[in-house]
Enzyme design. Structure first.
Site: not given
Ligand code: ADP
Length: 191
Positions: A89, A128, A134
């Site tokens: 990310r 969702r 969530r």
């Molecule tokens: P979505 O894709 O629906 O936003 P995720 O389930 O992938 O949600 O992630 C939920 C939360 O977890 C994100 O909003 C972030 O706060 C955290 N998160 C997930 N993956 C990462 C990452 N690679 N780096 C930093 N934070 C992360």
């Protein structure tokens, strides 16, 4: 070994499409969001650290996230390949992932970037929230923050893969089946 990065803004359909890809190509699905949620639910030290960031729609710090991902990779030496969902990310995470792949004598095959209009993202996330429980989906302010963080910190990661000729942009609008078909076509075009 085939290692796919499934990329896109919150609500783009990464989780849904990951399941399809996992079944079709026999890959191991690694979702950083799922791993964080598991740790929060079980009140681990990692979960306690991550929760504050997630509840505010912010990214968990790179160091914590990369360390966690490295550990998860080591847990699955038998995997024929991975789908990375929600990771990388940030550009720092993308660089760390390349190093990790190298250490495992493999590499990223492609980044599949789902493109979805912002209005549609908001709709999907609020829908969702009704079923996922969530808390980060239920609050429009947190949703907006996640979309903003995506635009500022995460979307630039596409350039990283584009410079390696690994970026495949996929139209994420339409039915789940339509999007799956586009993803399979993109993956099959990269043997
Ligand atoms: P979505 O894709 O629906 O936003 P995720 O389930 O992938 O949600 O992630 C939920 C939360 O977890 C994100 O909003 C972030 O706060 C955290 N998160 C997930 N993956 C990462 C990452 N690679 N780096 C930093 N934070 C992360």
């Amino acid at each position: 070994m085939r290692n796919l990065v499934l990329f896109g803004p919150p609500g783009a359909g990464k989780g849904t499409q990951s399941e399809r890809l996992q079944d079709h190509y026999q890959l191991f699905h690694l979702s950083t969001g799922d791993i964080f949620r598991y740790n929060i639910k079980n009140e681990t030290a990692l979960g306690r650290k991550a929760k504050a960031y997630i509840d505010q729609g912010q990214l968990v710090p790179d160091e914590l996230t990369i360390h966690m991902l490295a550990q998860e990779l080591d847990k699955h030496p038998e995997a024929a390949g991975f789908i990375f969902d929600g990771f990388p990310r940030t550009t720092a995470q993308a660089q760390a992932l390349d190093k990790l792949m190298e250490q495992h004598q493999t590499q990223i095959t492609a980044m599949l970037a789902l493109e979805v209009e912002e209005e549609e993202l908001r709709k999907r996330l609020l829908a969702r929230a009704e079923v996922s429980g969530r808390s980060d989906d239920a609050d429009p302010a947190v949703i907006q923050k996640r979309i903003d963080v995506y635009r500022q910190e995460t979307e630039p990661v596409k350039k990283y893969y584009q410079s390696q000729s690994k970026l495949d942009q996929i139209n994420g609008m339409g039915t789940i089946d339509e999007v799956t078909k586009r993803l399979f076509e993109a993956v099959d075009a990269r043997p």
